[in-house]
Design a protein around this motif. Sequence first.
Motif, PDB file in Angstrom:
ATOM      1  N   THR A   1      12.258  -9.901 -32.035  1.00  0.00           N
ATOM      2  CA  THR A   1      11.921 -10.234 -30.639  1.00  0.00           C
ATOM      3  C   THR A   1      10.568  -9.636 -30.264  1.00  0.00           C
ATOM      4  O   THR A   1       9.808 -10.239 -29.517  1.00  0.00           O
ATOM      5  N   ARG A   2      10.271  -8.459 -30.799  1.00  0.00           N
ATOM      6  CA  ARG A   2       8.989  -7.824 -30.480  1.00  0.00           C
ATOM      7  C   ARG A   2       7.815  -8.547 -31.150  1.00  0.00           C
ATOM      8  O   ARG A   2       6.763  -8.719 -30.541  1.00  0.00           O
ATOM      9  N   ILE A   3       8.004  -8.967 -32.393  1.00  0.00           N
ATOM     10  CA  ILE A   3       6.946  -9.714 -33.090  1.00  0.00           C
ATOM     11  C   ILE A   3       6.691 -11.028 -32.347  1.00  0.00           C
ATOM     12  O   ILE A   3       5.547 -11.417 -32.109  1.00  0.00           O
ATOM     13  N   ASP A   4       7.774 -11.669 -31.972  1.00  0.00           N
ATOM     14  CA  ASP A   4       7.678 -12.967 -31.308  1.00  0.00           C
ATOM     15  C   ASP A   4       6.990 -12.871 -29.961  1.00  0.00           C
ATOM     16  O   ASP A   4       6.129 -13.669 -29.627  1.00  0.00           O
TER      17      ASP A   4
ATOM     18  N   GLU B   1      13.942 -10.363 -42.928  1.00  0.00           N
ATOM     19  CA  GLU B   1      14.894 -11.060 -42.069  1.00  0.00           C
ATOM     20  C   GLU B   1      14.225 -11.499 -40.763  1.00  0.00           C
ATOM     21  O   GLU B   1      14.377 -12.640 -40.321  1.00  0.00           O
ATOM     22  N   ALA B   2      13.454 -10.591 -40.175  1.00  0.00           N
ATOM     23  CA  ALA B   2      12.808 -10.897 -38.889  1.00  0.00           C
ATOM     24  C   ALA B   2      11.785 -12.019 -39.039  1.00  0.00           C
ATOM     25  O   ALA B   2      11.756 -12.973 -38.260  1.00  0.00           O
ATOM     26  N   VAL B   3      10.957 -11.911 -40.093  1.00  0.00           N
ATOM     27  CA  VAL B   3       9.812 -12.799 -40.228  1.00  0.00           C
ATOM     28  C   VAL B   3      10.227 -14.224 -40.610  1.00  0.00           C
ATOM     29  O   VAL B   3       9.484 -15.180 -40.407  1.00  0.00           O
ATOM     30  N   SER B   4      11.457 -14.371 -41.132  1.00  0.00           N
ATOM     31  CA  SER B   4      11.906 -15.726 -41.460  1.00  0.00           C
ATOM     32  C   SER B   4      11.993 -16.576 -40.191  1.00  0.00           C
ATOM     33  O   SER B   4      12.053 -17.791 -40.250  1.00  0.00           O
ATOM     34  N   ARG B   5      12.002 -15.909 -39.024  1.00  0.00           N
ATOM     35  CA  ARG B   5      12.095 -16.660 -37.764  1.00  0.00           C
ATOM     36  C   ARG B   5      10.962 -16.332 -36.793  1.00  0.00           C
ATOM     37  O   ARG B   5      11.125 -16.434 -35.585  1.00  0.00           O
ATOM     38  N   THR B   6       9.812 -15.897 -37.311  1.00  0.00           N
ATOM     39  CA  THR B   6       8.669 -15.639 -36.424  1.00  0.00           C
ATOM     40  C   THR B   6       7.469 -16.447 -36.909  1.00  0.00           C
ATOM     41  O   THR B   6       6.762 -16.028 -37.821  1.00  0.00           O
ATOM     42  N   PRO B   7       7.243 -17.609 -36.316  1.00  0.00           N
ATOM     43  CA  PRO B   7       6.197 -18.511 -36.813  1.00  0.00           C
ATOM     44  C   PRO B   7       4.786 -17.926 -36.773  1.00  0.00           C
ATOM     45  O   PRO B   7       3.912 -18.365 -37.526  1.00  0.00           O
ATOM     46  N   SER B   8       4.531 -16.932 -35.938  1.00  0.00           N
ATOM     47  CA  SER B   8       3.153 -16.428 -35.804  1.00  0.00           C
ATOM     48  C   SER B   8       2.686 -15.633 -37.018  1.00  0.00           C
ATOM     49  O   SER B   8       1.493 -15.508 -37.264  1.00  0.00           O
TER      50      SER B   8
END
Length: 659
Positions: A180-183, A211-218
């Motif tokens: 959520t923070r990356i996004d 795990e996090a980055v698999s769902r952070t397009p940026s």
Amino acid sequence: MTQPSDQGAALDNLLTESRSFPPSEEFAAEANATSALYDEATADREAFWAKQAERLHWDTKWTQVLDWSDAPFAKWFVGGRLNVAYNCVDRHVESGHGDQVAIHWEGEPGDQRAITYAELQREVSKAANALVSLGLRTGDRVAIYLPMIPEAIFSMLACARLGLPHSVVFGGFSAEALRTRIDDAEAKLVITSDGQFRRGSAVPLKAAVDEAVSRTPSVGNVLVVRRTGIDVEWTEGRDLWWHDVVDAQSDVHAPESFDAEHPLFILYTSGTTGKPKGILHTSGGYLTQAAYTHFNVFDLKPDTDVYWCTADIGWVTGHSYIVYGPLANRVTQVVYEGTPNTPHEGRHWEIVQRYGVSIYYTAPTTIRTFMKWGNDIPAKFDLSTLRVLGSVGEPINPEAWIWYRENIGGNRAPIVDTWWQTETGAIMISPLPGVIAAKPGSAQRPLPGIGAKVVDDTGAEVPAGGGGYLVLDEPWPAMLRGIWGDEQRYRETYWSRFAAQGFYFAGDGAKYDADGDIWLLGRVDDVMNVSGHRISTTEVESALVSHPTVAEAAVVGATDPTTGQGIVAFVILRGGVAQDQAKGAEAIKALRDHVAKEIGPIAKPRQIMVVPELPKTRSGKIMRRLLRDVAENRQVGDVTTLADSSVMDLISSGLNTSA
Ligand code: WTA
């Protein structure tokens, strides 16, 4: 909102505390700050801050000290240009201090590394060149998810050098919290490590990033420091080793200058709703106040002191009092990777003795833990080099304060109890150690140049002896410049409560004593303070109700002898689970793990109580005050505003299902 008078009874005895400890004559005679600093700031606040800004190197001088015309959005040192990393590193090399140790780093397993300012300059330059080679451009955001290793500091400074706002995420946060923070910041790069050492073993870190980055397009790349040597999954094209990319770079990099208001970092903190707030800090004002406070509050003597702040860089204390303030002041400091009881409970004191630490800054929860471990542990070590002790993160109870003074400070070192927040960027309220006679448990006075008051509901200042809300009544250089991407929330959270007066509402209850000194009494909103970490009740509630067994949840912070507050959750389980005792116990364990997974282990409830109902007002608002009474084993307070006043009896009678 809780009234300040509702704060736990334990805090009431703070106000009967009457001991006072003036600095020794020797200390006062040599102190960086004298009482003249107060006079100077009162005479002309802006001139005072302009003078403090002269601590830094400016490539272009400002034309205006403060522009408050667009309040509550401040601009400090308007038109000024500087490079934050140059101020923290290069200029010390240029002034002939390249051989001075900047960082005595010690890993948890015992590995050590002394990094001089000249080396720091080379490391930061290499990292900056690497970030450029990865295509990052001024303004791009970088997420940093690292343990307390030198690369964490190199990374932050490399970002600062290039004008890339960093968002450091505490290594104890879960993949979901990281995502959520990356996004929210739309970070392009994540810097992490394979793993970290925690209580003697190597635990994975990069796995959470995967795990996090698999769902952070940026995110385009993940830069990975090898710290533990454990196996990691690898995504070709995205993942890069630090030792491949950074070590290959030139160790020379020319810093460019940025506007004083260029964003330096975003740091997420819990608010009263589930979504964390991205607190935005900028460059010139932030660094000015971080350096000014570090110099005066800790009485730093750059040529002789060895400073140690035990915070993690994932929190604001690590930003302002490990990285930016201290390095701007040319500190020699200790940075320690691990926990205080690995491999033994004297680890901190062994480190103090080894490096001759003279200034030590920690949190009340850590002090209370040391008290629990026993006086004999610090007594085994030579702590005679310590000359200033600091405390931050929550109100320090007088017993812990006195223990700290006697057992760590040899009844000699002044203690500075420093009040501030992620939002304030730097210390706001604290005694100056050579000037003020310290009172155990009180942060006492706003620093010179800072305006703080205790006011009642209407915004009127309360008289000596009175209690109310802490507000900041003047803009300050290190103040937050907003919440990332959410101007409205910034206005509402901090500036709407006392809009008529234009006060910043800190969210803390406070009192004046008879001398007009300020005593902080804890949060007055739905934010808990667990071991000095801010966690919102709503955040934990959302995590709980996201689990399939939970129908409803309410969370309160209950007074805890070690952690300040402990998280206590009241949950209503869904039909089938609630009826079955064994399934209930299982569900409680599963819930604690679930919260750890959703937010991080620090948010794990200390206690989960299964209840048949929750106490609600007629408008449906949960009355946390009553639940807090239950959690703290007190007589339950006034229930007349409950929609159904028998609910509290139901809750109290069914409390055998807690774990
Ligand atoms: C609390 C940490 C009493 C307070 C730097 C504040 C304190 C919140 C003190 C900010 C202190 C911090 N005495 N309370 N010396 N220092 N607090 O953002 O409730 O993690 O609002 O910043 O911690 O926590 P944060």
